[in-house]
Design a protein around this motif. Sequence first.
Motif, short mmCIF file in Angstrom:
data_model
loop_
_atom_site.label_atom_id
_atom_site.label_comp_id
_atom_site.label_asym_id
_atom_site.label_seq_id
_atom_site.Cartn_x
_atom_site.Cartn_y
_atom_site.Cartn_z
N ASN A 134 0.81 -1.22 0.00
CA ASN A 134 0.00 0.00 0.00
C ASN A 134 0.85 1.27 0.00
OD1 ASN A 134 -2.61 -1.29 0.05
ND2 ASN A 134 -2.17 -1.84 2.19
N GLY A 135 1.95 1.23 -0.74
CA GLY A 135 2.80 2.43 -0.86
C GLY A 135 2.07 3.59 -1.51
N ASN A 136 1.02 3.29 -2.26
CA ASN A 136 0.26 4.35 -2.92
C ASN A 136 -0.42 5.29 -1.93
OD1 ASN A 136 -1.46 1.86 -2.52
ND2 ASN A 136 -3.06 3.34 -3.09
N LEU A 137 -0.57 4.86 -0.67
CA LEU A 137 -1.17 5.74 0.33
C LEU A 137 -0.29 6.97 0.56
CD1 LEU A 137 -2.41 3.11 2.96
CD2 LEU A 137 -3.76 4.34 1.23
N ILE A 138 0.99 6.85 0.24
CA ILE A 138 1.91 7.99 0.33
C ILE A 138 2.00 8.70 -1.01
CG2 ILE A 138 4.33 8.65 0.65
CD1 ILE A 138 4.55 6.46 2.75
N THR A 139 2.22 7.93 -2.07
CA THR A 139 2.45 8.55 -3.38
C THR A 139 1.22 9.27 -3.91
OG1 THR A 139 1.94 6.45 -4.48
CG2 THR A 139 4.26 6.89 -3.97
N ASP A 140 0.02 8.80 -3.52
CA ASP A 140 -1.20 9.47 -3.98
C ASP A 140 -1.34 10.87 -3.40
OD1 ASP A 140 -1.81 7.28 -5.47
OD2 ASP A 140 -3.38 6.50 -4.13
N LYS A 141 -0.57 11.19 -2.37
CA LYS A 141 -0.61 12.52 -1.76
C LYS A 141 0.46 13.45 -2.33
CE LYS A 141 -2.16 10.66 2.71
NZ LYS A 141 -1.80 10.51 4.15
N GLY A 142 1.12 13.00 -3.42
CA GLY A 142 2.19 13.82 -3.99
C GLY A 142 3.47 13.75 -3.18
N GLN A 143 3.60 12.67 -2.42
CA GLN A 143 4.80 12.47 -1.61
C GLN A 143 5.54 11.22 -2.09
OE1 GLN A 143 2.79 12.31 2.27
NE2 GLN A 143 3.82 14.24 2.81
N VAL A 144 6.75 11.08 -1.62
CA VAL A 144 7.53 9.88 -1.91
C VAL A 144 8.16 9.40 -0.61
CG1 VAL A 144 8.04 10.40 -4.32
CG2 VAL A 144 9.52 11.30 -2.52
N TYR A 145 8.50 8.13 -0.59
CA TYR A 145 9.18 7.60 0.60
C TYR A 145 10.44 6.86 0.17
CZ TYR A 145 7.10 3.07 -0.66
OH TYR A 145 6.75 1.92 -1.31
N THR A 146 11.40 6.87 1.06
CA THR A 146 12.62 6.09 0.86
C THR A 146 12.87 5.27 2.11
OG1 THR A 146 13.95 7.98 1.62
CG2 THR A 146 13.70 7.68 -0.76
N ILE A 147 13.48 4.12 1.91
CA ILE A 147 13.80 3.22 3.02
C ILE A 147 15.09 3.70 3.67
CG2 ILE A 147 14.19 0.83 3.70
CD1 ILE A 147 11.46 1.32 2.41
N LEU A 148 15.08 3.81 4.97
CA LEU A 148 16.27 4.25 5.70
C LEU A 148 17.04 3.06 6.26
CD1 LEU A 148 14.81 7.29 7.71
CD2 LEU A 148 16.01 7.32 5.51
#
Length: 427
Positions: A46-60
């Motif tokens: 469900n990574g789209n829950l972040i990307t659908d908001k115009g955001q991106v995530y990276t793994i730390l």
Amino acid sequence: MKKLTANWGLKLASLIFAVIVWFLVTNINDPITSVRYTNIPVTIKNGNLITDKGQVYTILDGSDTISSVAIYAPRAVIDSLSPSNIVATADIQNLSSLNTVKIDVTTNKYVDKIQNYSLSSDVVKLNVERKASKSLALSASTSGTVADGYVIGDVTTEQNMVRISGPESFVNSVVKASVDVDVTGFTSNIGTDADIVLYDAEGNALDIAQSGVSMNIRTVRVNIQILETKYVPVRYIVKGEPATGYALTGQIDSTPDEVLVAGRSSAISSIDELIVEDDSLDVAGLTANLTTSVDLSSALPSGISFGDSDFNGTASVVVYIGPVVEKTFDISTDKISIDGSVDGFDVYIDDSEYTQVSLTLQGLRSNIDAVKESDITGSVSISDLMTANNLTELKAGTYDGYISWKLPEGVYVKSAVSAYVTVKEKE
């Protein structure tokens, strides 16, 4: 009823003993044991829950890989498991305020027989920020050294822009996109696909593997021209004449006096010198040496370039000018001959009135001093004699004929000298 309740303590003890025996037998035959697997990947859901908001995530910190997973289960189950049976997931729906997501671990078989899981880490750490994009001009460079006698010509890429998207902080740190090709030992043109590398303001190559950055192209076609080289001398064409009483010495100093040129083999083979004509090489009216700078690039033939990237194409030139001196020589008429002949006539130098003529020569002192009187000879052309005396055909008589002198280079006659020429009909 009495029979059922009679000796109930003994019966209870028997039941407990039976359970213990069953447990012991079971564990002896298929005891609980454990196995440890390393580097288990975690699937993000469900990574789209972040990307659908115009955001991106990276793994730390590489937290989407579990260093160690221990599984506790009966030996028969353990023996049939492998790392591929371990299923680790992290659901973005469970994203915490600290941007961590709990890791759930299970197996894709014998789920009901697994007693316990022990994880070295149980959360995936994320960096969540706004998504940004930018376009960068794509540059190309080379490394290494081509074979001796060759240089690198034009370096071009088939695409000149790259677009990147990803975490705003990372995208903003990128200032350059470039490719590099190793040309070591090459003697002919190169066409190859090269990986695009991103750089920050300090020239450091950025690692995009875990950055969350996407690029519209990852590689680009690079074309590199490899040119043949050789050294050729530079020759200058000087314009004008120095002031009266002065002359060119013939010496021209140039720095450099030869240049490295580059081009295709066919073009290089056709050039043996660089001939330079430039308005700055005008000595008209000068009484001293001409010192100037000359742009040699305008003298390069089509298809030829300079082979030294450090050379700016400018040469320092000195054209030497010296004072003219005079010296007079008495030349015996015996040293003067007749050039040409006409049927029916004898033509000769008439020495009945004088046996010598005076010849004044001009030139630089070094040239005049080198002249030996014994080496000076002259001649009178019958054709020139007839022209000067307006004769359409040769007739008997005595005429004044101008003498042409054979002189060393750099030595000139100050004024014309003539001699009497007698023409007689043959008997």
